[in-house]
Structure formats: structure tokens, C-alpha cells
Design a protein around this motif. Sequence first.
Motif, PDB file in Angstrom:
ATOM      1  N   GLY A 262      43.150  77.238   2.813  1.00  0.00           N
ATOM      2  CA  GLY A 262      43.023  76.227   1.749  1.00  0.00           C
ATOM      3  C   GLY A 262      42.436  76.860   0.509  1.00  0.00           C
ATOM      4  N   SER A 263      41.414  76.196  -0.044  1.00  0.00           N
ATOM      5  CA  SER A 263      40.788  76.742  -1.252  1.00  0.00           C
ATOM      6  C   SER A 263      39.583  77.608  -0.914  1.00  0.00           C
ATOM      7  CB  SER A 263      40.394  75.591  -2.185  1.00  0.00           C
ATOM      8  OG  SER A 263      39.540  74.699  -1.510  1.00  0.00           O
ATOM      9  N   GLY A 264      39.392  77.952   0.373  1.00  0.00           N
ATOM     10  CA  GLY A 264      38.297  78.798   0.800  1.00  0.00           C
ATOM     11  C   GLY A 264      37.011  77.993   0.955  1.00  0.00           C
ATOM     12  N   PRO A 265      35.918  78.629   1.378  1.00  0.00           N
ATOM     13  CA  PRO A 265      35.761  80.056   1.635  1.00  0.00           C
ATOM     14  C   PRO A 265      36.283  80.516   2.995  1.00  0.00           C
ATOM     15  CG  PRO A 265      33.690  78.960   2.108  1.00  0.00           C
ATOM     16  CD  PRO A 265      34.638  77.908   1.593  1.00  0.00           C
ATOM     17  N   SER A 266      36.767  79.603   3.854  1.00  0.00           N
ATOM     18  CA  SER A 266      37.260  80.055   5.160  1.00  0.00           C
ATOM     19  C   SER A 266      38.440  81.011   4.974  1.00  0.00           C
ATOM     20  CB  SER A 266      37.697  78.870   6.026  1.00  0.00           C
ATOM     21  OG  SER A 266      36.571  78.144   6.462  1.00  0.00           O
ATOM     22  N   ILE A 267      38.549  81.932   5.917  1.00  0.00           N
ATOM     23  CA  ILE A 267      39.636  82.914   5.918  1.00  0.00           C
ATOM     24  C   ILE A 267      40.372  82.743   7.241  1.00  0.00           C
ATOM     25  CG2 ILE A 267      40.209  85.379   5.805  1.00  0.00           C
ATOM     26  CD1 ILE A 267      37.361  85.718   4.474  1.00  0.00           C
ATOM     27  N   TYR A 268      41.694  82.691   7.183  1.00  0.00           N
ATOM     28  CA  TYR A 268      42.463  82.477   8.410  1.00  0.00           C
ATOM     29  C   TYR A 268      43.258  83.738   8.750  1.00  0.00           C
ATOM     30  CZ  TYR A 268      47.016  82.537   6.230  1.00  0.00           C
ATOM     31  OH  TYR A 268      48.138  82.970   5.590  1.00  0.00           O
ATOM     32  N   ALA A 269      43.603  83.843  10.024  1.00  0.00           N
ATOM     33  CA  ALA A 269      44.592  84.841  10.462  1.00  0.00           C
ATOM     34  C   ALA A 269      45.504  84.140  11.458  1.00  0.00           C
ATOM     35  CB  ALA A 269      43.897  86.022  11.122  1.00  0.00           C
ATOM     36  N   LEU A 270      46.785  84.462  11.421  1.00  0.00           N
ATOM     37  CA  LEU A 270      47.709  83.975  12.454  1.00  0.00           C
ATOM     38  C   LEU A 270      48.060  85.145  13.347  1.00  0.00           C
ATOM     39  CD1 LEU A 270      50.249  81.580  10.671  1.00  0.00           C
ATOM     40  CD2 LEU A 270      48.059  81.047  11.765  1.00  0.00           C
ATOM     41  N   SER A 271      48.219  84.856  14.641  1.00  0.00           N
ATOM     42  CA  SER A 271      48.578  85.933  15.557  1.00  0.00           C
ATOM     43  C   SER A 271      49.443  85.405  16.680  1.00  0.00           C
ATOM     44  CB  SER A 271      47.324  86.600  16.115  1.00  0.00           C
ATOM     45  OG  SER A 271      46.453  85.628  16.615  1.00  0.00           O
ATOM     46  N   ARG A 272      50.060  86.342  17.391  1.00  0.00           N
ATOM     47  CA  ARG A 272      50.908  85.974  18.531  1.00  0.00           C
ATOM     48  C   ARG A 272      50.060  86.120  19.792  1.00  0.00           C
ATOM     49  NH1 ARG A 272      57.033  87.975  19.925  1.00  0.00           N
ATOM     50  NH2 ARG A 272      57.318  86.438  21.585  1.00  0.00           N
ATOM     51  N   GLY A 273      49.762  84.990  20.437  1.00  0.00           N
ATOM     52  CA  GLY A 273      49.004  85.017  21.697  1.00  0.00           C
ATOM     53  C   GLY A 273      47.519  84.812  21.489  1.00  0.00           C
ATOM     54  N   LYS A 274      46.888  84.174  22.478  1.00  0.00           N
ATOM     55  CA  LYS A 274      45.461  83.844  22.358  1.00  0.00           C
ATOM     56  C   LYS A 274      44.582  85.089  22.439  1.00  0.00           C
ATOM     57  CE  LYS A 274      41.938  80.598  23.736  1.00  0.00           C
ATOM     58  NZ  LYS A 274      40.874  81.531  23.976  1.00  0.00           N
ATOM     59  N   ASN A 275      45.001  86.073  23.251  1.00  0.00           N
ATOM     60  CA  ASN A 275      44.163  87.271  23.380  1.00  0.00           C
ATOM     61  C   ASN A 275      43.958  87.950  22.041  1.00  0.00           C
ATOM     62  OD1 ASN A 275      43.889  86.824  26.042  1.00  0.00           O
ATOM     63  ND2 ASN A 275      45.403  88.359  26.713  1.00  0.00           N
ATOM     64  N   THR A 276      45.051  88.085  21.290  1.00  0.00           N
ATOM     65  CA  THR A 276      44.936  88.707  19.968  1.00  0.00           C
ATOM     66  C   THR A 276      44.065  87.851  19.053  1.00  0.00           C
ATOM     67  OG1 THR A 276      47.163  89.564  20.287  1.00  0.00           O
ATOM     68  CG2 THR A 276      46.290  89.689  18.062  1.00  0.00           C
ATOM     69  N   ALA A 277      44.255  86.533  19.110  1.00  0.00           N
ATOM     70  CA  ALA A 277      43.455  85.635  18.257  1.00  0.00           C
ATOM     71  C   ALA A 277      41.967  85.779  18.584  1.00  0.00           C
ATOM     72  CB  ALA A 277      43.906  84.196  18.443  1.00  0.00           C
ATOM     73  N   ASP A 278      41.641  85.914  19.887  1.00  0.00           N
ATOM     74  CA  ASP A 278      40.236  86.095  20.305  1.00  0.00           C
ATOM     75  C   ASP A 278      39.693  87.437  19.815  1.00  0.00           C
ATOM     76  OD1 ASP A 278      39.915  83.666  21.590  1.00  0.00           O
ATOM     77  OD2 ASP A 278      40.621  84.421  23.527  1.00  0.00           O
ATOM     78  N   GLN A 279      40.542  88.466  19.924  1.00  0.00           N
ATOM     79  CA  GLN A 279      40.116  89.800  19.484  1.00  0.00           C
ATOM     80  C   GLN A 279      39.825  89.800  17.975  1.00  0.00           C
ATOM     81  OE1 GLN A 279      42.774  92.972  20.769  1.00  0.00           O
ATOM     82  NE2 GLN A 279      42.157  94.210  18.994  1.00  0.00           N
ATOM     83  N   ILE A 280      40.676  89.101  17.235  1.00  0.00           N
ATOM     84  CA  ILE A 280      40.465  88.998  15.781  1.00  0.00           C
ATOM     85  C   ILE A 280      39.155  88.250  15.496  1.00  0.00           C
ATOM     86  CG2 ILE A 280      41.375  87.928  13.664  1.00  0.00           C
ATOM     87  CD1 ILE A 280      44.219  88.442  14.948  1.00  0.00           C
ATOM     88  N   ALA A 281      38.902  87.188  16.275  1.00  0.00           N
ATOM     89  CA  ALA A 281      37.663  86.410  16.089  1.00  0.00           C
ATOM     90  C   ALA A 281      36.442  87.296  16.290  1.00  0.00           C
ATOM     91  CB  ALA A 281      37.631  85.231  17.060  1.00  0.00           C
ATOM     92  N   LYS A 282      36.498  88.134  17.329  1.00  0.00           N
ATOM     93  CA  LYS A 282      35.377  89.040  17.623  1.00  0.00           C
ATOM     94  C   LYS A 282      35.190  90.030  16.466  1.00  0.00           C
ATOM     95  CE  LYS A 282      32.546  91.509  20.357  1.00  0.00           C
ATOM     96  NZ  LYS A 282      32.083  92.406  19.305  1.00  0.00           N
ATOM     97  N   ALA A 283      36.305  90.589  16.000  1.00  0.00           N
ATOM     98  CA  ALA A 283      36.225  91.591  14.930  1.00  0.00           C
ATOM     99  C   ALA A 283      35.742  90.955  13.616  1.00  0.00           C
ATOM    100  CB  ALA A 283      37.593  92.246  14.744  1.00  0.00           C
ATOM    101  N   MET A 284      36.204  89.739  13.324  1.00  0.00           N
ATOM    102  CA  MET A 284      35.737  89.050  12.108  1.00  0.00           C
ATOM    103  C   MET A 284      34.242  88.745  12.219  1.00  0.00           C
ATOM    104  SD  MET A 284      38.657  86.177  11.444  1.00  0.00           S
ATOM    105  CE  MET A 284      39.995  86.353  10.267  1.00  0.00           C
ATOM    106  N   SER A 285      33.823  88.325  13.413  1.00  0.00           N
ATOM    107  CA  SER A 285      32.403  88.009  13.633  1.00  0.00           C
ATOM    108  C   SER A 285      31.553  89.241  13.375  1.00  0.00           C
ATOM    109  CB  SER A 285      32.159  87.534  15.070  1.00  0.00           C
ATOM    110  OG  SER A 285      32.962  86.438  15.357  1.00  0.00           O
ATOM    111  N   ASP A 286      32.018  90.387  13.876  1.00  0.00           N
ATOM    112  CA  ASP A 286      31.253  91.628  13.692  1.00  0.00           C
ATOM    113  C   ASP A 286      31.055  91.929  12.207  1.00  0.00           C
ATOM    114  OD1 ASP A 286      31.055  91.945  16.389  1.00  0.00           O
ATOM    115  OD2 ASP A 286      32.666  93.443  16.561  1.00  0.00           O
ATOM    116  N   VAL A 287      32.095  91.670  11.408  1.00  0.00           N
ATOM    117  CA  VAL A 287      31.982  91.938   9.966  1.00  0.00           C
ATOM    118  C   VAL A 287      30.849  91.107   9.362  1.00  0.00           C
ATOM    119  CG1 VAL A 287      33.134  91.694   7.722  1.00  0.00           C
ATOM    120  CG2 VAL A 287      34.401  92.593   9.686  1.00  0.00           C
ATOM    121  N   TYR A 288      30.838  89.797   9.662  1.00  0.00           N
ATOM    122  CA  TYR A 288      29.796  88.946   9.066  1.00  0.00           C
ATOM    123  C   TYR A 288      28.427  89.194   9.694  1.00  0.00           C
ATOM    124  CZ  TYR A 288      32.917  86.402   5.924  1.00  0.00           C
ATOM    125  OH  TYR A 288      33.767  86.070   4.899  1.00  0.00           O
TER     126      TYR A 288
END
Length: 310
Positions: A262-288
Amino acid sequence: MEIKLFCPATIANLSCGFDVLGLCLDNAGDEMIVRKVEQKGVRITKIVGADLPLETEKNVSGVAAIAMLEAYERDFEPINFGFEIEIYKHIKAGSGIGSSAASSAGAVFGINELLGKPYSRKDLVQFAMQGEKLASGNAHADNVAPALLGGFTLVRSYAPLDIIRIDSPEELFATVVHPQIELKTSDARSVLKQTVSLKSAIMQWGNVGGLIAGLYTKDYDLIGRSLHDEIVEPLRSVLIPGFDLIKQTALENGALGSGISGSGPSIYALSRGKNTADQIAKAMSDVYENMNLPYEIHVSKINPDGVRVL
Ligand SMILES: N[C@@H](CCO)C(=O)O
């Protein structure tokens, strides 16, 4: 008579589709109780979880409900009863995942149910848009349409309103990270330019077409190639702490695409499969975590139904 609703969060724009594209999330959203009462009019009787106005005309759900009831009295018959609305907010205002849209969509959906469904879900979009107008000064439909219809939605035209609902490919998942700052949609709109170059427009409409084709043909790579924003992201991303690093991290961890929700500040990612989506969540969390910035994170499949009765 009353009903309890789940009012889903949504991701608008999806990079290439400013003000026209959106999708519905499955496990992030508010709850709402809509009650039919003897006293005429619409009253917001309770708001839990957010500091929002109870006055009907200052609350997005109140404004959307009034727009709908005025239309009902024009289209059908006078109403000699009223409605009460209780809102249980879980989506933070100014988060970029459709907080105001969830409330506007919930109110009109709930009242429509209690009136015996005189309007279709698609009909309800025009009323819910009045809530968005109150919230941001602009009656955009790219959050309320997916909140009401589920799946992906495309606003082909605003005048006349023409909305197309598109099924999501089964394995598509969204990861959304919300750095805990508030960014008002009106402020995020004020940084935009009112004109675009032909070169940017060509790239943008190529990507919108590509994304729609990718959804229909379940071509995940094409979906990913199309999640690109030439026009809005460069102007808005500077308002979001860590945007470039979060996006790069999502892509490095297998995201098909990533951008501002939308207009932020949230950032989204789309992925194929829940495992990848979870992995992205972990990696995004590490950044913040590394930036010492508080955040909330959601991993969700695409909600095919939109707002629903609980
Ligand atoms: N399309 C709107 C969505 C707001 O959630 C905007 O980007 O301003």
C-alpha cells in the motif's frame, strides 16, 4: 440481531498497480460486531485496540455505513431501524495493510448481511470507498475491493467503477513486515508527482499486464518479473527505514518480488510456497533486529473469500 465478522488486512498496489491492484490476506485482520437495533441511524459503540473517533461521521466505518444506507433508501425503501458497530482493531492505523479499508469493508458487509443481502460484494465497494476518502482524502478502491471480494482485485476503471476479481494461484504466499512507525496514506500520497514519463508508463503497464497474465496462467516467474514499480516506489521508499535492505533480503531468500505494501511503511514479498515465505519472514526479521527497529511480521496465504462471518 447481530453478526461477528473477520475484516481482513490487504496489500494494495502490488508494486506495478498503484491504486488499481490489491490482494486479500488470510490471517491478519480486525473483528467487528454489527448489530441491528431499534434506534435509527448508525452508531459506533465500541472501539478496542485503537484510538479512533467514535463519532459516526468521523469514523471510516460510520461514513461507509451511512453511504450505503442512503443508497439503500434510494434504491429500495425507507429504513425505520438502525445499526450499532463494535470494532476490535488488530491492524494498526498507518501500517500500509489496509486498516481503514478493513473497517469500511466490514461495516458495509455486516449491514448488507443484516438487510438480507440487497447488494452484491462488488456493489459494496463503492460504499466502502467513502471510508477511504475520509481516511486519506482519496476514494481509492485497491484495499476495499480485495477486503470485500478476496483474492486479487483489479480496478480497471474508477468512473464508471469496474472491478475484476482474480483467483490466486494456490501456492502463492505473502510475507509482510511492518516496521513500527506510522505513515499516513495522505502523507505518502503527498510525495508523489502528478505526471509520469511515457518511458515509465510503458514499463508500468507492461508489468500490470504481465502480473495479470501470470495470475491467470499460474506462471510464478512471470508474476515475479512483473512485481516492479517504476513510478511510486522510488519516491516513497525513502520514507521507510531499511527499505532497500529488506527488499534485497527478501529477493535473496527466494521472493518472487517485493515492494511497498500500500502506501507503506509495511513491505511485502510474494513467494511460491509457505516454506519460502517463512524463510523470508525470518530474514526480514533479522534485518530489523539488527537495526534495533521494532516490527511486526505476517506470513499469509491469499484469502480467497474476503470479509467473512465468524
Ligand atoms: N493505493 C493507495 C493505497 C493506500 O493503502 C496508495 O498507495 O496511496
